[in-house]
Design a protein around this motif. Structure first.
Motif, PDB file in Angstrom:
ATOM      1  N   SER A   1     -21.459  68.436 -31.791  1.00 55.08           N
ATOM      2  CA  SER A   1     -22.584  67.576 -32.153  1.00 55.08           C
ATOM      3  C   SER A   1     -23.887  68.328 -31.943  1.00 55.08           C
ATOM      4  O   SER A   1     -23.887  69.480 -31.534  1.00 55.08           O
ATOM      5  CB  SER A   1     -22.562  66.304 -31.307  1.00 55.08           C
ATOM      6  OG  SER A   1     -22.694  66.624 -29.932  1.00 55.08           O
ATOM      7  N   ALA A   2     -24.980  67.653 -32.249  1.00 55.10           N
ATOM      8  CA  ALA A   2     -26.313  68.231 -32.033  1.00 55.10           C
ATOM      9  C   ALA A   2     -27.218  67.129 -31.495  1.00 55.10           C
ATOM     10  O   ALA A   2     -27.063  65.959 -31.848  1.00 55.10           O
ATOM     11  CB  ALA A   2     -26.862  68.789 -33.339  1.00 55.10           C
ATOM     12  N   THR A   3     -28.150  67.498 -30.657  1.00 53.49           N
ATOM     13  CA  THR A   3     -29.023  66.514 -30.023  1.00 53.49           C
ATOM     14  C   THR A   3     -29.895  65.777 -31.032  1.00 53.49           C
ATOM     15  O   THR A   3     -30.268  64.637 -30.811  1.00 53.49           O
ATOM     16  CB  THR A   3     -29.929  67.181 -28.971  1.00 53.49           C
ATOM     17  OG1 THR A   3     -30.643  68.258 -29.580  1.00 53.49           O
ATOM     18  CG2 THR A   3     -29.106  67.710 -27.811  1.00 53.49           C
ATOM     19  N   TRP A   4     -30.210  66.385 -32.169  1.00 48.76           N
ATOM     20  CA  TRP A   4     -31.065  65.772 -33.191  1.00 48.76           C
ATOM     21  C   TRP A   4     -30.281  64.869 -34.146  1.00 48.76           C
ATOM     22  O   TRP A   4     -30.864  64.194 -34.983  1.00 48.76           O
ATOM     23  CB  TRP A   4     -31.795  66.845 -33.988  1.00 48.76           C
ATOM     24  CG  TRP A   4     -30.884  67.933 -34.483  1.00 48.76           C
ATOM     25  CD1 TRP A   4     -30.680  69.150 -33.895  1.00 48.76           C
ATOM     26  CD2 TRP A   4     -30.039  67.898 -35.624  1.00 48.76           C
ATOM     27  NE1 TRP A   4     -29.759  69.875 -34.608  1.00 48.76           N
ATOM     28  CE2 TRP A   4     -29.346  69.122 -35.688  1.00 48.76           C
ATOM     29  CE3 TRP A   4     -29.783  66.963 -36.628  1.00 48.76           C
ATOM     30  CZ2 TRP A   4     -28.431  69.447 -36.681  1.00 48.76           C
ATOM     31  CZ3 TRP A   4     -28.857  67.272 -37.626  1.00 48.76           C
ATOM     32  CH2 TRP A   4     -28.202  68.496 -37.649  1.00 48.76           C
TER      33      TRP A   4
ATOM     34  N   ILE B   1     -24.493  58.058 -32.061  1.00 51.42           N
ATOM     35  CA  ILE B   1     -23.696  56.835 -32.234  1.00 51.42           C
ATOM     36  C   ILE B   1     -22.266  57.088 -31.786  1.00 51.42           C
ATOM     37  O   ILE B   1     -21.677  56.279 -31.059  1.00 51.42           O
ATOM     38  CB  ILE B   1     -23.740  56.370 -33.709  1.00 51.42           C
ATOM     39  CG1 ILE B   1     -25.142  55.893 -34.063  1.00 51.42           C
ATOM     40  CG2 ILE B   1     -22.701  55.288 -33.977  1.00 51.42           C
ATOM     41  CD1 ILE B   1     -25.372  55.687 -35.555  1.00 51.42           C
ATOM     42  N   LEU B   2     -21.692  58.221 -32.199  1.00 51.94           N
ATOM     43  CA  LEU B   2     -20.315  58.546 -31.822  1.00 51.94           C
ATOM     44  C   LEU B   2     -20.174  58.663 -30.307  1.00 51.94           C
ATOM     45  O   LEU B   2     -19.218  58.144 -29.726  1.00 51.94           O
ATOM     46  CB  LEU B   2     -19.874  59.837 -32.514  1.00 51.94           C
ATOM     47  CG  LEU B   2     -18.443  60.268 -32.256  1.00 51.94           C
ATOM     48  CD1 LEU B   2     -17.451  59.196 -32.697  1.00 51.94           C
ATOM     49  CD2 LEU B   2     -18.154  61.591 -32.946  1.00 51.94           C
ATOM     50  N   LYS B   3     -21.120  59.322 -29.654  1.00 51.61           N
ATOM     51  CA  LYS B   3     -21.066  59.442 -28.191  1.00 51.61           C
ATOM     52  C   LYS B   3     -21.072  58.070 -27.532  1.00 51.61           C
ATOM     53  O   LYS B   3     -20.312  57.815 -26.588  1.00 51.61           O
ATOM     54  CB  LYS B   3     -22.258  60.253 -27.670  1.00 51.61           C
ATOM     55  CG  LYS B   3     -22.160  61.714 -27.920  1.00 51.61           C
ATOM     56  CD  LYS B   3     -23.382  62.428 -27.377  1.00 51.61           C
ATOM     57  CE  LYS B   3     -23.380  63.880 -27.759  1.00 51.61           C
ATOM     58  NZ  LYS B   3     -24.507  64.618 -27.211  1.00 51.61           N
TER      59      LYS B   3
ATOM     60  N   PRO C   1     -17.756  58.455 -39.947  1.00 54.52           N
ATOM     61  CA  PRO C   1     -16.705  57.501 -40.335  1.00 54.52           C
ATOM     62  C   PRO C   1     -15.293  58.056 -40.152  1.00 54.52           C
ATOM     63  O   PRO C   1     -14.415  57.366 -39.625  1.00 54.52           O
ATOM     64  CB  PRO C   1     -16.999  57.215 -41.814  1.00 54.52           C
ATOM     65  CG  PRO C   1     -18.422  57.578 -42.015  1.00 54.52           C
ATOM     66  CD  PRO C   1     -18.699  58.692 -41.054  1.00 54.52           C
ATOM     67  N   ASP C   2     -15.063  59.302 -40.564  1.00 54.78           N
ATOM     68  CA  ASP C   2     -13.721  59.885 -40.444  1.00 54.78           C
ATOM     69  C   ASP C   2     -13.312  60.060 -38.982  1.00 54.78           C
ATOM     70  O   ASP C   2     -12.171  59.783 -38.611  1.00 54.78           O
ATOM     71  CB  ASP C   2     -13.650  61.224 -41.170  1.00 54.78           C
ATOM     72  CG  ASP C   2     -13.691  61.084 -42.676  1.00 54.78           C
ATOM     73  OD1 ASP C   2     -13.474  59.959 -43.181  1.00 54.78           O
ATOM     74  OD2 ASP C   2     -13.953  62.090 -43.355  1.00 54.78           O
TER      75      ASP C   2
END
Length: 86
Positions: A6-9, A15-17, A71-72
């Motif tokens: 992931s990336a902080t931006w 949302i996933l986190k 989504p995936d």
């Protein structure tokens, strides 16, 4: 083991986190969260460098695969943990 790049931006990454924490998935499986800008070489080695968030699923049967996009990844994790409950 699940590795999520992931990336902080990245809003979908955030949302996933949150979903991973709310659902308690991190307590049931090893989920590593890796920041892409600082670990780009690792993401390239695992072929997870094309988009964020990206997820690499590593299992004992050597059936590793990569998913990209919120989504995936969400659908995979939701189905995986539903199977584990049954």
């Amino acid at each position: 083991i699940i590795v999520i790049f992931s990336a902080t931006w990245c809003n979908p990454c955030k949302i996933l986190k949150n979903v991973v924490m709310e659902r308690g998935w991190r307590d049931k499986l090893i989920i590593l969260d890796v920041d892409i800008p600082e670990n780009e070489a690792r993401s390239i080695l695992l072929n997870a460098h094309k988009a964020v968030p990206s997820m690499v699923f590593i299992n004992k049967q050597d059936e590793n695969f990569v998913l990209s996009g919120l989504p995936d990844i969400y659908n995979f994790l939701d189905e995986y943990f539903l199977k584990e409950i049954k």
